[in-house]
Design a protein around this motif. Structure first.
Motif, PDB file in Angstrom:
ATOM      1  N   ALA A  88      -7.533  17.965   6.044  1.00 51.68           N
ATOM      2  CA  ALA A  88      -8.389  16.832   5.640  1.00 51.68           C
ATOM      3  C   ALA A  88      -8.103  16.345   4.227  1.00 51.68           C
ATOM      4  N   THR A  89      -7.497  17.192   3.408  1.00 50.53           N
ATOM      5  CA  THR A  89      -7.206  16.763   2.036  1.00 50.53           C
ATOM      6  C   THR A  89      -5.705  16.466   1.850  1.00 50.53           C
ATOM      7  N   PHE A  90      -4.991  16.397   2.958  1.00 51.58           N
ATOM      8  CA  PHE A  90      -3.615  15.876   3.004  1.00 51.58           C
ATOM      9  C   PHE A  90      -2.627  16.665   2.133  1.00 51.58           C
TER      10      PHE A  90
ATOM     11  N   ARG B 182      -6.948   5.171   1.792  1.00 51.93           N
ATOM     12  CA  ARG B 182      -7.453   6.550   1.948  1.00 51.93           C
ATOM     13  C   ARG B 182      -7.061   7.406   0.736  1.00 51.93           C
TER      14      ARG B 182
ATOM     15  N   ALA C 166     -13.551  17.534   4.930  1.00 51.78           N
ATOM     16  CA  ALA C 166     -13.079  18.919   4.815  1.00 51.78           C
ATOM     17  C   ALA C 166     -14.221  19.910   4.997  1.00 51.78           C
TER      18      ALA C 166
ATOM     19  N   GLN D 140      -1.682   9.671   3.813  1.00 50.01           N
ATOM     20  CA  GLN D 140      -2.917  10.468   3.873  1.00 50.01           C
ATOM     21  C   GLN D 140      -3.676  10.127   5.159  1.00 50.01           C
ATOM     22  N   GLU D 141      -3.137  10.546   6.277  1.00 49.40           N
ATOM     23  CA  GLU D 141      -3.754  10.263   7.577  1.00 49.40           C
ATOM     24  C   GLU D 141      -3.298  11.282   8.617  1.00 49.40           C
TER      25      GLU D 141
ATOM     26  N   ALA E  76     -12.897   8.060  13.201  1.00 54.76           N
ATOM     27  CA  ALA E  76     -13.133   8.270  11.765  1.00 54.76           C
ATOM     28  C   ALA E  76     -14.579   8.633  11.474  1.00 54.76           C
TER      29      ALA E  76
ATOM     30  N   PHE F 190       4.706   5.655   3.267  1.00 53.57           N
ATOM     31  CA  PHE F 190       3.667   6.152   2.345  1.00 53.57           C
ATOM     32  C   PHE F 190       2.332   5.453   2.590  1.00 53.57           C
ATOM     33  N   ALA F 191       2.371   4.361   3.371  1.00 49.94           N
ATOM     34  CA  ALA F 191       1.135   3.636   3.694  1.00 49.94           C
ATOM     35  C   ALA F 191       0.853   3.740   5.187  1.00 49.94           C
TER      36      ALA F 191
ATOM     37  N   ALA G 252       5.637  13.862   0.587  1.00 58.48           N
ATOM     38  CA  ALA G 252       5.757  12.528  -0.020  1.00 58.48           C
ATOM     39  C   ALA G 252       6.116  12.631  -1.501  1.00 58.48           C
TER      40      ALA G 252
ATOM     41  N   ASN H 222       1.282  15.086   1.339  1.00 53.14           N
ATOM     42  CA  ASN H 222       1.507  14.762  -0.079  1.00 53.14           C
ATOM     43  C   ASN H 222       2.592  15.631  -0.703  1.00 53.14           C
TER      44      ASN H 222
ATOM     45  N   GLU I 103      -9.403  22.158   6.105  1.00 52.19           N
ATOM     46  CA  GLU I 103      -9.523  21.506   4.794  1.00 52.19           C
ATOM     47  C   GLU I 103      -8.144  21.115   4.249  1.00 52.19           C
TER      48      GLU I 103
ATOM     49  N   LEU J 123       0.818  -1.216   0.000  1.00 56.74           N
ATOM     50  CA  LEU J 123       0.000   0.000   0.000  1.00 56.74           C
ATOM     51  C   LEU J 123       0.852   1.268   0.000  1.00 56.74           C
TER      52      LEU J 123
END
Lengths: 316, 473
Positions: free
Chosen positions: B428-430, A261, A282, B202-203, B82, B255-256, B437, B434, B425, A174
């Motif tokens: 929440a949208t990473f 995700r 968001a 993405q967490e 979550a 990355f995971a 990464a 990213n 936001e 992943l």
């Protein structure tokens, strides 16, 4: 005909609703229509309204702003990637499902010991809740504890200097974009395969045996029998399996949400997951609704095709 | 014999109508008016705490006891973290549900639909002293002057390292700078085969780590006035650093990364350093004591110019929806919770830290061994971090001592400005994980920063239009 019925009713008098075919049909179909309006129609209209507004999760009131959200969404590179990923994810998954389900259905048509057990095991993924099954797969693809990696190491394919898959101890399913997409596709195939197999089994069982036997008598090879008889006769039902699979896969959120995700670096982001992240997590309900509506044209076309296929099958 | 008169359909409808109206109006006639405000119920929605005993042994019992003492029926529902955003959105949209909803990040996007809790903060400050600034910045919108949530506590996010590995590499006291992670963490990976575990995924944890890195490199998403300042040379410097760190000391598992990866990696002995609350260490204490004994802690790592900040790991943010039916009860409960936060600290096994450090410790049996000389929460905080009441037998004393001054090196999402929906936001949208990464995977740092800056500006402009975010650019 109606007059005859009325005349035959003891006691005469006006006909009740049970005797009026048109009214009765409407009455019987009404719950289904109401259900569709309440569960699909109303949310759809709401989604359209939200997409044309500036609603947020914290302020869901509707102030219309035209097509601004659609313009913003189209400019977003993550959306464009999610759109592309959705098609890749769906088409690859469904192509694999169709091939595998045909192989499985053919195998299940043959008599063998323990066939019921095999059928039960094949159906199992369909009966298990998607989220539970996907969590199980999350462990299978774990960066440290993956049993798949363990097998690969045991076979000497991974974790040794001469290993085919490299010297590293894990595949990081992943954590590498290509492998992450492959993982998402594998889980989706695992989930949809039972349904497609059952549909294919139904199609194969409905082929008249005398047709196959006649072809055999005429000396047609198995390959020719498949091409000339089996595929044409099962095509309508296979198409329905394919289209249903597309609907399930195109709209699926759970597999991507639980496994990746949308990562790494948005490489497995799909429209449904991006809708959720943008619209709910968001808080931008309006843009979330706009993103989700991009699924509508595809789903509408697929729905029309399914209905046409179903009608054609009915005629046949 | 007179024929008995049957009730006609018309009579029945009349009687039923009068009955319904009477039933509706009667309470307003016979029950005193003040009874409307004195509701006898309170519904609370909270996350399922990472430390299970916190819910079972403290929170649920504490809430029920308070309800009994005040004649209020208290319902506490727990959900996974979550599910909190979608559940809150559904309740706000439906206009019904719980009176108090707990978030673990600033829920600033809900500001228009929640009550101003400024009065609760004022009361709490009168009773318990000043609220910690990072909690204030995570709950107050300076543009609208509204306190959209109430924060009784938060969680520290230190570095966790394996002492034996770092000793072998020549840095037994653990890293003090980000550069140490490359120098010694890289050495540990090369020589001992154990990587670092800082998420680029993405967490949640990856988001916090990204912010800590940027702040320590003297850059951020926004400035104190909520202007976007992400696209600057210091951000590029930080992104280049992360690309180097990944290459030298990490593997693609980052990355995971997920919320449980810290625990997994540490317990499996597959991480020389992680950036996480003490929960991973607590899990190790229960599952692999020999590894737990080897885990030590560092404060926020310092960047190239000596700045070091860490992001709060959890910020306990309670909102009261505008349509809540039991507002006064909710406010009273919050004040009561602050007054008893010593128990929240203890039953969370020091995972929770107080927002009001000067709160006096209530007298009587508090469920833990009394701490000599401790009068306020700050005294408890210092005493417990100096001598961990949950340490294993034979475990070194004072391992958590570096957390005593965590409030000096911890800050809020949005630093150096306040938390706001735009920051939310971006989170929440990473965008930040990213950005890092992408560079770690080979993208040019300048390009990764430019893309993140553009996405951030678009997000800020949108929320600024709604008057929820300040600044101009």
């Amino acid at each position: 005909m109606k007059d005859t019925v009325h005349a035959a009713r003891p006691g005469g008098g006006r006909g009740g609703i049970l005797d009026r075919e048109g009214a009765l049909a409407k009455l019987l179909i009404a719950p289904a229509v109401l259900y569709i309006v309440a569960m699909i129609g109303a949310p759809f209209v709401l989604a359209v309204l939200y997409s044309l507004s500036d609603a947020t999760t914290g302020d869901p009131s509707l102030h219309l702003v035209g097509f601004r959200n659609f313009a913003a969404v189209l400019e977003d590179p993550v959306f464009r990637l999610a759109l592309r990923n959705t098609f890749v994810f769906t088409l690859l998954s469904q192509s694999i499902v169709i091939v595998l389900s045909r192989i499985l259905a053919n195998a299940l048509l043959k008599p063998f010991r323990g066939k019921w057990l095999v059928r039960f095991l094949i159906l199992l993924p369909w009966t298990a809740p998607i989220s539970l099954g996907t969590i199980g797969w999350l462990w299978m693809f774990d960066s440290i504890f993956s049993p798949i990696d363990w097998v690969l190491r045991y076979l000497g394919l991974l974790g040794t200097a001469t290993g085919l898959l490299g010297p590293q101890t894990n595949m990081y399913w992943l954590g590498v974009p290509g492998l992450a997409m492959a993982s998402v596709i594998i889980v989706n195939v695992w989930r949809i395969l039972p349904l497609a197999t059952v549909i294919q089994l139904g199609g194969l069982s409905s082929i008249p045996k005398d047709l196959i036997e006649a072809a055999e008598v005429d000396g047609a090879s198995p390959w020719r029998r498949t091409l000339m008889i089996t595929i044409p006769l099962t095509l309508p039902i296979v198409s329905i399996a394919f289209l249903f699979g597309i609907v399930f896969t195109f709209t699926d959120l759970v597999v991507v949400y639980v496994l990746t995700r949308g990562g790494p670096v948005q490489s497995t982001q799909v429209l449904s997951s991006w809708t959720f992240f943008k619209g709910i997590e968001a808080g931008d309900l309006a843009q979330g609704a706009a993103i989700s509506l991009f699924m509508f044209p595809v789903l509408a076309v697929v729905a029309i095709l399914i209905l046409r296929m179903a009608r054609r099958t009915e005629v046949v | 014999m007179a024929k008995r008169k049957l009730l006609t359909r018309r009579d029945f409808i009349k009687a039923a109508g009068v009955g319904v109206v009477a039933a509706g109006v009667a309470p307003t006639i016979f029950i005193p008016r003040y009874a409307h405000g004195a509701s006898k119920e309170l519904k609370i929605l909270v996350w399922s705490h990472f430390v299970p005993r916190f819910d079972k042994e403290f929170y649920d019992k504490f809430a029920a006891k308070w309800g009994e003492a005040n004649g209020i029926k208290v319902t506490v529902d727990h959900i996974g973290l979550a599910e909190i955003p979608s559940r809150t959105a559904a309740e706000i949209s439906a206009g019904q549900g719980h009176d108090l909803i707990e978030w673990i990040a600033p829920p600033s996007q809900f500001e228009p639909s929640v009550l101003d809790l400024g009065d609760v903060v004022k009361d709490a400050e009168k009773m318990y002293g000043k609220q910690h600034p990072l909690c204030h910045r995570s709950s107050y919108n300076p543009n609208t002057k509204k306190t959209y949530c109430f924060i009784p506590g938060w969680t520290i996010d230190p570095g966790n390292y394996r002492k034996s590995l770092w000793e072998k590499a020549g840095k037994g006291a653990g890293p003090t700078t980000w550069e140490d992670l490359i120098t010694y963490g890289g050495k540990i990976k090369r020589e001992q085969g154990i990587q670092l575990g800082i998420g680029l995924s993405q967490e949640l944890d990856s988001n916090m780590a990204a912010r800590a890195l940027l702040w320590s490199y003297d850059t951020s998403i926004q400035d104190a006035r909520e202007n976007v300042v992400l696209g600057n040379p210091k951000t590029v410097e930080a992104v280049k650093y992360m690309a180097r760190l990944y290459k030298e000391a990490m593997v693609p598992e980052v990355f995971a990364w997920t919320a449980v990866s810290n625990n997994q990696a540490l317990i499996a002995g597959r991480a020389s350093y992680i950036l996480n609350s003490i929960s991973a260490y607590r899990s190790a204490q229960k599952e692999v004591p020999e590894i737990a004994k080897d885990i030590y802690f560092t404060p926020a790592l310092k960047g190239p110019r000596g700045t070091g900040f860490s992001c709060e790991h959890v910020i306990y943010s309670y909102i009261v929806p505008q349509k809540a039916k039991n507002v006064e009860n909710a406010k009273k409960f919050l004040l009561h919770l602050v007054g008893n936060y010593d128990q929240a600290m203890y039953y969370s096994e020091l995972y929770n830290s107080p927002a009001f450090f000067d709160t006096h410790i209530p007298s009587g049996n508090r469920g833990y061994a009394p701490v000599r000389g401790a009068k306020k929460l700050r005294d408890l905080h210092n005493a417990w971090f100096s001598d961990d009441p949950f340490a294993l037998p034979g475990e070194a004393k004072g391992k958590l001592a570096v957390l005593k001054d965590a409030e000096k090196w911890s800050t809020n999402i949005g630093h150096p400005g306040p938390a706001n929906p735009a920051e939310g936001e971006v989170f929440a949208t990473f965008v930040l994980p990213n950005m890092l990464a992408g560079a770690a995977r080979g993208a040019k740092a300048e390009t990764a920063v430019a893309e993140a800056d553009k996405a951030t500006r678009t997000i800020f402009a949108k929320w600024r239009e709604k008057k929820l975010v300040g600044g101009k650019v």
